[in-house]
Write an enzyme that holds these catalytic residues in place. Structure first.
Site, PDB file in Angstrom:
ATOM      1  N   PRO A 251     -73.461 -27.520  35.218  1.00 44.01           N
ATOM      2  CG  PRO A 251     -73.108 -26.489  33.185  1.00 44.01           C
ATOM      3  CD  PRO A 251     -74.456 -26.490  34.116  1.00 44.01           C
ATOM      4  CD  GLU A 252     -68.367 -25.370  35.417  1.00 40.84           C
ATOM      5  OE1 GLU A 252     -67.414 -25.412  35.045  1.00 40.84           O
ATOM      6  OE2 GLU A 252     -68.714 -23.804  34.428  1.00 40.84           O
ATOM      7  N   GLY A 253     -67.587 -29.506  36.336  1.00 40.56           N
ATOM      8  CA  GLY A 253     -67.216 -31.138  36.626  1.00 40.56           C
ATOM      9  C   GLY A 253     -67.287 -31.097  37.869  1.00 40.56           C
TER      10      GLY A 253
ATOM     11  CG  ASN B 140     -61.567 -32.979  39.330  1.00 33.57           C
ATOM     12  OD1 ASN B 140     -60.701 -33.760  40.104  1.00 33.57           O
ATOM     13  ND2 ASN B 140     -61.765 -33.956  38.007  1.00 33.57           N
TER      14      ASN B 140
ATOM     15  NE  ARG C 275     -62.008 -34.686  30.880  1.00 35.67           N
ATOM     16  CZ  ARG C 275     -62.766 -34.702  30.383  1.00 35.67           C
ATOM     17  NH1 ARG C 275     -63.343 -35.704  29.451  1.00 35.67           N
ATOM     18  NH2 ARG C 275     -64.069 -33.907  30.797  1.00 35.67           N
TER      19      ARG C 275
ATOM     20  CB  THR D 258     -60.069 -29.434  36.190  1.00 32.60           C
ATOM     21  OG1 THR D 258     -61.505 -30.103  35.749  1.00 32.60           O
ATOM     22  CG2 THR D 258     -60.041 -27.698  36.199  1.00 32.60           C
TER      23      THR D 258
END
Ligand SMILES: Nc1nc2c(ncn2[C@@H]2O[C@H](COP(=O)(O)OP(=O)(O)OP(=O)(O)O)[C@@H](O)[C@H]2O)c(=O)[nH]1
Ligand SMILES: *[C@@H]1O[C@H](CO)[C@@H](O)[C@H](O)[C@H]1NC(C)=O
Ligand SMILES: *[C@@H]1O[C@H](CO)[C@@H](O)[C@H](O)[C@H]1NC(C)=O
Ligand SMILES: [Mg+2]
Length: 408
Positions: A52-54, A56, A268, A368
């Site tokens: 799930p980490e994006g 950036n 965002r 981020t």
């Protein structure tokens, strides 16, 4: 309970002792005394990040590993280690192409030649090209996990790791069916990334070693000269830079590196607007703050560039409010051809580049995506007060962003 603790402690001691003896072993081995290694001695470190980490955060994880490998190259017994970059695949935020596309190499988004000047890095396809075999065999995968209890009895946080034998791990290796794995070992880990060498040295003959959940180890030092040299080497792919420049020239009428005629905003939304209501403003609150902030800090600039992941209706509402305040609002709205060529990841980078060159920037708290723009502006050489700004929630506390100044 007591027994379990003693067991963990003895494992920890065991790992420290065994790591030390093995470390000595390898310094006598593999490469010759002058530290030169033949091609066949080359070793490869792979890593991957929690799905799930994006994008950036993944860039920051890359930096931790790249710095670890760049440092290793200075030591004779580790001069043969290379870092293999995990392809970009199935990213949660990539709604336009994420689920259907094939894994994408880093050179789609970055200038790999620039990155190679800092650390010995390769895209996975470059490793595929080097192997004669039909499959790529990874000797060992270390699946990193957090400790349940990071703090010691006196509240201290120490670097530590231990092999954990009863864990469940399902690697997916970017869905390639031609990657095989010798053994998976689960390792609880906390602390600085260079401690991973102790784990690697459990099996000093391994040639291909992979760490999964690579976001768990921390930077050795955050924000030092090494950090910034690494960050500076992460130049973007030239096509993305050219597209951003064309936009700045044609749509914003800026022909220099430090533009003085537009303000940029990273607005965002999506998951931030849903689950971080205490930290991000409403649409009306955003317009009001931008008006006040721009009037206060930049006097007569009327052009606002907005980078956002907002849905179209939210975006239109904000644009309308700002236009009523007599601003001229600009967005980079990619054509279908742009999407196909640059993909979601490239479109986001083009937005970041345009934000990075603005006279004044306002970002989103704790994003981020925004942090990477802050860094880029430090590298370009903007005054910090034009960079480290954020949108505040409509009500309540609003802490200023931390200022991470570049170290030359
Ligand atoms: N084109 C574009 N995409 C954006 C923008 N803001 C967010 N996105 C997309 O959403 C993703 C944001 O996820 P991350 O890269 O994890 O950054 P973040 O979610 O802001 O920060 P963390 O959750 O703290 O990691 C980006 O990689 C983009 O794909 C934007 O202004 N423009
Ligand atoms: C594994 O499969 C991918 C995708 O089909 C291919 O590009 C790659 O070259 C293959 N790797 C090896 C070592 O053959
Ligand atoms: C915009 O800001 C100016 C200066 O602070 C203020 O006078 C004006 O009322 C604001 N406009 C709106 C619509 O809030
Ligand atoms: Mg994210």
């Amino acid at each position: 309970m007591c027994n379990a603790k003693a067991f963990i402690f003895s494992l920890f001691i065991y790992s420290v002792l065994s790591a030390n003896t093995i470390e000595e072993g390898i310094s006598n081995g593999f490469c010759d005394a002058k530290g030169s290694c033949s091609e066949s001695d080359e070793k490869y470190l792979l890593f991957d990040v929690n799905p799930p980490e994006g994008f950036n955060l993944r860039r920051d994880v890359y930096m931790r590993f790249a710095i670890m490998l760049a440092e290793a190259r200075k030591k004779e017994n580790k001069r043969n280690w290379n870092l293999v970059l995990p392809p970009w695949y199935n990213l949660y935020h990539w709604k336009n192409d994420g689920y259907m596309s094939k894994p994408m190499p880093w050179n789609k988004f970055f200038d790999m030649n620039a990155m190679k000047t800092f650390a010995p890095v390769l895209d996975l396809y470059e490793v595929f090209q080097k192997t004669d075999a039909k499959k790529l065999h990874i000797d060992r995968v270390y699946a990193l996990q957090n400790f349940e209890e990071p703090f010691g009895p006196n509240g201290e946080f120490i670097d530590k790791w231990e092999v954990n034998n009863n864990c469940v791990y399902n690697g997916y290796y970017w869905d390639y069916d031609n990657i095989t794995v010798g053994e998976v070992v689960c390792v609880k880990f906390q602390g600085r990334i260079s401690k991973l060498w102790e784990v690697i040295m459990l099996h000093p003959n391994d040639k291909f070693v992979m760490f999964d959940n690579g976001e768990i180890p921390l930077h050795n030092y955050y924000g030092d000269r090494n950090f910034w040299n690494c960050r500076k080497s992460m130049k973007y792919n030239k096509n993305l830079v050219a597209r951003a420049k064309r936009y700045m020239e044609n749509d914003l009428n800026c022909h220099k590196e430090k533009c003085d005629n537009y303000v940029s905003v990273h607005w965002r939304r999506q998951d931030f607007a849903r689950s971080r209501k205490k930290e991000v403003p409403s649409i009306e609150g955003t317009a009001k703050q931008l008006n006040e902030s721009i009037k206060l800090h930049t006097q007569d600039i009327v052009n606002i560039f907005i980078a956002t992941d907002a849905a179209e209706n939210e975006r239109n509402t904000l644009v309308k409010l700002l236009e009523e305040m007599t601003f001229k609002v600009h967005l980079y709205l990619p054509s279908k051809e742009d999407f196909l060529q640059y993909r979601d990841g490239g479109i986001a980078i083009i937005d970041q580049i345009i934000c990075a060159h603005a006279a004044f920037f306002i970002g989103t708290h704790d994003s981020t995506f925004t942090f990477r723009i802050y860094e880029e502006r430090e590298i370009i050489g903007f005054e910090p007060h034009t960079t480290f700004n954020r949108l505040c929630p409509d009500k309540g506390r609003c802490e200023k962003p931390s200022v991470w100044k570049i170290v030359q």
